[in-house]
Design a protein around this motif. Structure first.
Motif, PDB file in Angstrom:
ATOM      1  N   ASN A   1      45.438 -20.822  10.340  1.00 40.03           N
ATOM      2  CA  ASN A   1      44.023 -20.686  10.683  1.00 40.03           C
ATOM      3  C   ASN A   1      43.649 -19.265  11.095  1.00 40.03           C
ATOM      4  N   SER A   2      44.617 -18.512  11.559  1.00 41.98           N
ATOM      5  CA  SER A   2      44.330 -17.136  11.986  1.00 41.98           C
ATOM      6  C   SER A   2      44.319 -16.166  10.812  1.00 41.98           C
ATOM      7  N   ALA A   3      44.715 -16.622   9.642  1.00 38.94           N
ATOM      8  CA  ALA A   3      44.724 -15.760   8.459  1.00 38.94           C
ATOM      9  C   ALA A   3      44.159 -16.529   7.264  1.00 38.94           C
ATOM     10  N   GLU A   4      42.974 -17.088   7.434  1.00 35.89           N
ATOM     11  CA  GLU A   4      42.280 -17.729   6.319  1.00 35.89           C
ATOM     12  C   GLU A   4      40.927 -17.057   6.156  1.00 35.89           C
ATOM     13  N   PHE A   5      40.505 -16.904   4.904  1.00 37.36           N
ATOM     14  CA  PHE A   5      39.330 -16.094   4.621  1.00 37.36           C
ATOM     15  C   PHE A   5      38.398 -16.813   3.646  1.00 37.36           C
ATOM     16  N   TRP A   6      38.067 -18.065   3.982  1.00 41.90           N
ATOM     17  CA  TRP A   6      37.147 -18.845   3.172  1.00 41.90           C
ATOM     18  C   TRP A   6      35.725 -18.287   3.272  1.00 41.90           C
ATOM     19  N   ARG A   7      34.998 -18.385   2.174  1.00 48.19           N
ATOM     20  CA  ARG A   7      33.573 -18.102   2.220  1.00 48.19           C
ATOM     21  C   ARG A   7      32.895 -19.150   3.100  1.00 48.19           C
ATOM     22  N   LYS A   8      31.734 -18.839   3.601  1.00 45.57           N
ATOM     23  CA  LYS A   8      31.026 -19.763   4.476  1.00 45.57           C
ATOM     24  C   LYS A   8      30.777 -21.089   3.748  1.00 45.57           C
ATOM     25  N   GLY A   9      31.174 -22.188   4.392  1.00 46.75           N
ATOM     26  CA  GLY A   9      30.982 -23.508   3.809  1.00 46.75           C
ATOM     27  C   GLY A   9      32.106 -23.971   2.900  1.00 46.75           C
ATOM     28  N   GLU A  10      33.096 -23.139   2.695  1.00 46.85           N
ATOM     29  CA  GLU A  10      34.238 -23.507   1.829  1.00 46.85           C
ATOM     30  C   GLU A  10      35.461 -23.849   2.697  1.00 46.85           C
ATOM     31  N   PRO A  11      36.362 -24.675   2.176  1.00 44.02           N
ATOM     32  CA  PRO A  11      36.286 -25.436   0.923  1.00 44.02           C
ATOM     33  C   PRO A  11      35.250 -26.551   1.020  1.00 44.02           C
ATOM     34  N   SER A  12      34.582 -26.831  -0.104  1.00 45.12           N
ATOM     35  CA  SER A  12      33.410 -27.690  -0.046  1.00 45.12           C
ATOM     36  C   SER A  12      33.479 -28.919  -0.945  1.00 45.12           C
ATOM     37  N   ASN A  13      34.420 -28.953  -1.887  1.00 48.86           N
ATOM     38  CA  ASN A  13      34.422 -30.037  -2.880  1.00 48.86           C
ATOM     39  C   ASN A  13      35.782 -30.712  -2.895  1.00 48.86           C
ATOM     40  N   PRO A  14      35.858 -32.025  -2.628  1.00 50.50           N
ATOM     41  CA  PRO A  14      37.154 -32.715  -2.624  1.00 50.50           C
ATOM     42  C   PRO A  14      37.811 -32.769  -3.997  1.00 50.50           C
ATOM     43  N   MET A  15      37.076 -32.444  -5.051  1.00 44.07           N
ATOM     44  CA  MET A  15      37.644 -32.426  -6.405  1.00 44.07           C
ATOM     45  C   MET A  15      38.175 -31.046  -6.773  1.00 44.07           C
ATOM     46  N   GLU A  16      37.969 -30.067  -5.921  1.00 44.38           N
ATOM     47  CA  GLU A  16      38.422 -28.701  -6.182  1.00 44.38           C
ATOM     48  C   GLU A  16      39.580 -28.390  -5.248  1.00 44.38           C
ATOM     49  N   LYS A  17      40.788 -28.301  -5.807  1.00 42.01           N
ATOM     50  CA  LYS A  17      41.999 -28.274  -4.995  1.00 42.01           C
ATOM     51  C   LYS A  17      42.794 -26.982  -5.101  1.00 42.01           C
ATOM     52  N   CYS A  18      42.251 -25.964  -5.763  1.00 39.85           N
ATOM     53  CA  CYS A  18      42.957 -24.684  -5.877  1.00 39.85           C
ATOM     54  C   CYS A  18      42.039 -23.558  -5.435  1.00 39.85           C
ATOM     55  N   ALA A  19      42.634 -22.511  -4.868  1.00 38.46           N
ATOM     56  CA  ALA A  19      41.843 -21.440  -4.255  1.00 38.46           C
ATOM     57  C   ALA A  19      41.861 -20.163  -5.093  1.00 38.46           C
ATOM     58  N   VAL A  20      40.708 -19.518  -5.127  1.00 43.84           N
ATOM     59  CA  VAL A  20      40.588 -18.212  -5.763  1.00 43.84           C
ATOM     60  C   VAL A  20      40.060 -17.210  -4.749  1.00 43.84           C
ATOM     61  N   MET A  21      40.320 -15.949  -5.025  1.00 45.23           N
ATOM     62  CA  MET A  21      39.695 -14.853  -4.289  1.00 45.23           C
ATOM     63  C   MET A  21      38.560 -14.332  -5.160  1.00 45.23           C
ATOM     64  N   HIS A  22      37.337 -14.463  -4.680  1.00 43.62           N
ATOM     65  CA  HIS A  22      36.170 -14.021  -5.449  1.00 43.62           C
ATOM     66  C   HIS A  22      35.908 -12.544  -5.145  1.00 43.62           C
ATOM     67  N   ILE A  23      35.966 -11.726  -6.189  1.00 37.10           N
ATOM     68  CA  ILE A  23      35.756 -10.289  -6.039  1.00 37.10           C
ATOM     69  C   ILE A  23      34.386  -9.938  -6.597  1.00 37.10           C
ATOM     70  N   SER A  24      33.544  -9.434  -5.724  1.00 35.82           N
ATOM     71  CA  SER A  24      32.193  -9.046  -6.122  1.00 35.82           C
ATOM     72  C   SER A  24      32.150  -7.558  -6.434  1.00 35.82           C
ATOM     73  N   SER A  25      31.511  -7.215  -7.531  1.00 28.80           N
ATOM     74  CA  SER A  25      31.415  -5.800  -7.908  1.00 28.80           C
ATOM     75  C   SER A  25      30.353  -5.063  -7.114  1.00 28.80           C
ATOM     76  N   SER A  26      29.526  -5.800  -6.363  1.00 29.63           N
ATOM     77  CA  SER A  26      28.416  -5.159  -5.653  1.00 29.63           C
ATOM     78  C   SER A  26      28.513  -5.245  -4.129  1.00 29.63           C
ATOM     79  N   THR A  27      29.416  -6.105  -3.621  1.00 39.40           N
ATOM     80  CA  THR A  27      29.518  -6.257  -2.169  1.00 39.40           C
ATOM     81  C   THR A  27      30.069  -4.979  -1.538  1.00 39.40           C
ATOM     82  N   PRO A  28      29.418  -4.430  -0.523  1.00 38.92           N
ATOM     83  CA  PRO A  28      29.945  -3.218   0.138  1.00 38.92           C
ATOM     84  C   PRO A  28      31.240  -3.531   0.874  1.00 38.92           C
ATOM     85  N   PRO A  29      32.116  -2.533   1.021  1.00 39.02           N
ATOM     86  CA  PRO A  29      33.423  -2.756   1.669  1.00 39.02           C
ATOM     87  C   PRO A  29      33.300  -2.943   3.166  1.00 39.02           C
TER      88      PRO A  29
END
Length: 240
Positions: free
Chosen positions: A184-212
């Motif tokens: 729990n101290s090293a998890e980086f879910w987007r707000k509201g995720e995980p959200s779907n009980p049918m989605e069981k694998c995790a990705v890292m979403h990389i945005s080309s526009s999000t500032p660092p």
């Protein structure tokens, strides 16, 4: 009454043998003349082939050294970071190196797939394991931020990368590929995720526009059958 021999038969049997035409001396082909090669010819040929081989190897080495920082090829056990190897041969302190096409951070090396190298979660993991490694395990905020920052340098539009995190058992117990539970101290879910009980694998979403702005919470749960890119993790090659 005895058989009669006709004149024609006698004439045929006793006639002169057919005369074979004699080959004209003028039509005979002259014997082939073998030219003896000079004694230096084999040495000259070998020397030329050796020189050509050396030139080709020099060109290949130059291309590798000049572009290895920009090359992202599928790695193999025999491909090693040339810059690291050269520094090692020069007596510098590098005792371990990442393979060609991998990027080093801390005590790990990472491979970011690109091009057509996309697959579902299980096959992406097999691609990593086929090279003797596995999907990335994120253990800290520092590692998370490094992965996000480096991935942003490789893309021109938004992209998802598989990481080694899943809930394959469907018990809402997310676990890494090294069998450790999600910390729990090293998890980086987007707000509201995980959200779907049918989605069981995790990705890292990389945005080309999000500032660092570290740490970016960019994990998302998606179906394991989708086909994004992936990140492999390995330990450096150790030299003694």
């Amino acid at each position: 009454m005895g058989s009669e021999i006709t004149y024609a038969e006698v004439n045929f049997r006793n006639g002169p043998s057919p005369v074979q035409p004699k080959a004209s001396a003028e039509n005979k082909a002259p014997p082939a003349v073998l030219r003896k090669l000079p004694p230096w010819f084999p040495w000259a040929t070998s020397g030329f082939l050796l020189l050509l081989t050396i030139v080709l190897l020099a060109v290949i080495l130059f291309l590798l050294l000049g572009n290895s920082d920009k090359m992202y090829i599928r790695p193999s056990h025999n491909a090693t970071d040339w810059h690291c190897l050269l520094n090692r041969l020069k007596g510098k302190e590098e005792m371990s190196c990442c393979m060609l096409g991998w990027v080093r951070n801390g005590s790990s090396c990472y491979y970011f797939s690109s091009g057509l190298d996309t697959a579902d979660w299980e096959n992406s993991r097999q691609n990593c394991r086929g090279m003797g490694f596995d999907l990335v395990v994120v253990n800290s905020e520092v590692e998370q931020d490094f992965l996000r920052r480096h991935a942003k340098t490789l893309i021109t539009r938004d992209r998802n990368y598989w990481i080694g995190l899943s809930d394959q058992a469907g018990q809402d117990k997310w676990q890494w590929v090294d069998d450790t539970p999600l910390n729990n101290s090293a998890e980086f879910w987007r707000k509201g995720e995980p959200s779907n009980p049918m989605e069981k694998c995790a990705v890292m979403h990389i945005s080309s526009s999000t500032p660092p702005r570290p740490p970016e919470r960019n994990w998302n749960d998606i179906k394991c059958t989708e086909r994004p890119y992936h990140i492999c993790e390995a330990k450096p090659v150790i030299f003694y």
